[in-house]
Design a protein around this motif. Structure first.
Motif, PDB file in Angstrom:
ATOM      1  N   PRO A 171       0.824  -1.212   0.000  1.00  0.00           N
ATOM      2  CA  PRO A 171       0.000   0.000   0.000  1.00  0.00           C
ATOM      3  C   PRO A 171       0.857   1.260   0.000  1.00  0.00           C
ATOM      4  N   GLU A 172       0.271   2.351  -0.484  1.00  0.00           N
ATOM      5  CA  GLU A 172       1.017   3.603  -0.593  1.00  0.00           C
ATOM      6  C   GLU A 172       1.629   4.008   0.748  1.00  0.00           C
ATOM      7  N   ALA A 173       0.881   3.870   1.833  1.00  0.00           N
ATOM      8  CA  ALA A 173       1.382   4.295   3.147  1.00  0.00           C
ATOM      9  C   ALA A 173       2.605   3.481   3.564  1.00  0.00           C
ATOM     10  N   ALA A 174       2.558   2.166   3.323  1.00  0.00           N
ATOM     11  CA  ALA A 174       3.681   1.305   3.710  1.00  0.00           C
ATOM     12  C   ALA A 174       4.886   1.515   2.807  1.00  0.00           C
ATOM     13  N   ALA A 175       4.636   1.886   1.565  1.00  0.00           N
ATOM     14  CA  ALA A 175       5.737   2.055   0.618  1.00  0.00           C
ATOM     15  C   ALA A 175       6.683   3.173   1.037  1.00  0.00           C
ATOM     16  N   SER A 176       6.164   4.172   1.742  1.00  0.00           N
ATOM     17  CA  SER A 176       6.980   5.317   2.139  1.00  0.00           C
ATOM     18  C   SER A 176       7.403   5.267   3.602  1.00  0.00           C
ATOM     19  N   SER A 177       7.086   4.163   4.282  1.00  0.00           N
ATOM     20  CA  SER A 177       7.453   4.009   5.692  1.00  0.00           C
ATOM     21  C   SER A 177       8.309   2.759   5.869  1.00  0.00           C
ATOM     22  N   PRO A 178       9.614   2.901   6.137  1.00  0.00           N
ATOM     23  CA  PRO A 178      10.470   1.717   6.292  1.00  0.00           C
ATOM     24  C   PRO A 178       9.976   0.759   7.376  1.00  0.00           C
ATOM     25  N   ASP A 179       9.454   1.275   8.469  1.00  0.00           N
ATOM     26  CA  ASP A 179       8.963   0.407   9.544  1.00  0.00           C
ATOM     27  C   ASP A 179       7.736  -0.374   9.108  1.00  0.00           C
ATOM     28  N   ASP A 180       6.776   0.318   8.471  1.00  0.00           N
ATOM     29  CA  ASP A 180       5.568  -0.361   8.004  1.00  0.00           C
ATOM     30  C   ASP A 180       5.896  -1.377   6.916  1.00  0.00           C
ATOM     31  N   LYS A 198       5.575 -12.815   4.742  1.00  0.00           N
ATOM     32  CA  LYS A 198       6.678 -13.738   4.420  1.00  0.00           C
ATOM     33  C   LYS A 198       7.168 -13.541   2.980  1.00  0.00           C
ATOM     34  N   VAL A 199       7.438 -12.285   2.643  1.00  0.00           N
ATOM     35  CA  VAL A 199       7.890 -11.949   1.297  1.00  0.00           C
ATOM     36  C   VAL A 199       9.277 -12.532   1.062  1.00  0.00           C
ATOM     37  N   SER A 200       9.429 -13.252  -0.044  1.00  0.00           N
ATOM     38  CA  SER A 200      10.699 -13.908  -0.343  1.00  0.00           C
ATOM     39  C   SER A 200      11.483 -13.210  -1.449  1.00  0.00           C
ATOM     40  N   VAL A 201      10.817 -12.374  -2.265  1.00  0.00           N
ATOM     41  CA  VAL A 201      11.503 -11.590  -3.297  1.00  0.00           C
ATOM     42  C   VAL A 201      11.076 -10.141  -3.154  1.00  0.00           C
ATOM     43  N   LEU A 202      12.038  -9.288  -2.847  1.00  0.00           N
ATOM     44  CA  LEU A 202      11.783  -7.875  -2.584  1.00  0.00           C
ATOM     45  C   LEU A 202      12.558  -7.028  -3.588  1.00  0.00           C
ATOM     46  N   CYS A 203      11.872  -6.197  -4.350  1.00  0.00           N
ATOM     47  CA  CYS A 203      12.512  -5.317  -5.336  1.00  0.00           C
ATOM     48  C   CYS A 203      12.420  -3.870  -4.850  1.00  0.00           C
ATOM     49  N   ALA A 249      15.943   3.183  -1.179  1.00  0.00           N
ATOM     50  CA  ALA A 249      14.876   2.663  -0.319  1.00  0.00           C
ATOM     51  C   ALA A 249      15.378   1.496   0.520  1.00  0.00           C
ATOM     52  N   ALA A 250      16.168   0.623  -0.089  1.00  0.00           N
ATOM     53  CA  ALA A 250      16.724  -0.508   0.656  1.00  0.00           C
ATOM     54  C   ALA A 250      17.648  -0.027   1.765  1.00  0.00           C
TER      55      ALA A 250
END
Length: 318
Positions: free
Chosen positions: A253-262, A271-276, A281-282
């Motif tokens: 979601p947009e809110a989580a995309a801009s919040s490293p903690d979220d 349980k995301v196994s592939v993160l782009c 951002a990383a």
């Protein structure tokens, strides 16, 4: 090796075996010599996953999820409505939709019709949106209720993602595209002049996904994040890297995309196994408890300190 400067031709007659081997390595000749895979479209490969595991979870967004069968049927219904508005091979359908499950359904629906989708970022100014619509000349646009006014005044017919007419459409497939039909169009930033459209075929998409997927750890049912904006090419790999290989696509979601903690909490929960991500951002995201997550970075230069922090104990691909 000799050079004929008058004709700018290279002669390899004087190369010894070692030099030939080095040139083969530099030119990646082993890959170039492999037979090309049979061209195929996105809907064909997606349908194969629906047949293989119809009740497996294909899409997650917030507290909602869709199985492969449910996603297929939802896209088929919308595809029928888009076809009624002229969508088909050689045509374009505009998408003014934020990153969401509805965006994924719409993209799949457009591809099923054979038309190319044109993603438009809601953050774009009205002048740029107007330019893209005039230049690409889509036969129809799909948007949300709160963004519909951004398309007012134009000549493009508009369909809402929650249009009641969608539910009255059949859930059977429409005639699909050919491998050389366009799958999507994206526009350059325009910082050096007028933005230019880049058109990509189904053959391009499926071959790209096949090649890049070969570099990843092979595990069934992998969960992929969908973090990038739909106007960036990386989103194409995120979406179809998951859905053309039986994976689970987790829309951020947009809110989580801009919040490293979220974002970190979402990655753990799903349980995301592939993160782009982009390297920047990383760099703001903690790798703690993400040992089983493969990190793929693109779009920017990758600093060595990011590699030092992420690479130990996990797969990282730049």
């Amino acid at each position: 090796m000799s050079i004929d400067s008058s004709r700018t031709l290279l002669s390899f007659d004087l190369l010894d075996d070692g030099e030939h081997d080095r040139l083969d390595d530099w030119g990646n000749r082993a890959v170039l010599a492999q037979p090309a895979s049979e061209p195929v479209t996105v809907p064909v490969l997606f349908t194969a996953q629906v047949v293989r595991a119809p009740e497996s979870v294909a899409l997650v967004c917030g507290d909602r999820s869709w199985s492969y069968r449910e996603l297929d049927e939802a896209a088929n219904r919308l595809a029928h409505l888009l076809t009624d508005h002229g969508a088909g091979p050689g045509e374009t359908v505009a998408l003014l939709i934020p990153r969401s499950a509805e965006a994924i359904v719409t993209i799949l629906a457009v591809l099923k019709t054979g038309a190319a989708y044109l993603p438009i970022d809601p953050a774009h100014p009205d002048d740029r949106i107007g330019f893209m619509l005039n230049d690409a000349a889509p036969v129809v646009a799909v948007t949300t209720a709160d963004l519909r006014t951004r398309l007012d005044g134009g000549e493009v017919p508009v369909i809402g993602v929650d249009d009641p007419a969608v539910e009255h459409q059949p859930c059977t497939a429409v005639p699909g595209p050919e491998p050389d039909d366009l799958a999507y169009m994206t526009y350059t930033s325009g910082t050096t002049g007028v933005p230019k459209a880049v058109a990509v075929t189904h053959r391009n998409v499926t071959q790209l996904v096949e090649r890049l997927h070969a570099d990843l750890p092979s595990e069934p049912g992998q969960a992929w994040s969908q973090w990038h904006s739909l106007v960036f090419d990386v989103s194409v790999w995120e979406i179809w890297g998951a859905l053309l290989h039986g994976g689970r696509l987790v829309v951020v979601p947009e809110a989580a995309a801009s919040s490293p903690d979220d974002l970190h909490n979402l990655l753990l929960t799903e349980k995301v196994s592939v993160l782009c991500l982009t390297p920047s951002a990383a760099g703001m995201l903690s790798p703690e408890r993400l040992e089983s997550t493969t990190l793929v970075v693109a779009g920017e230069a990758c600093p060595t300190e990011l590699v030092d922090r992420w690479a130990p104990g996990r797969v990282m691909i730049n």
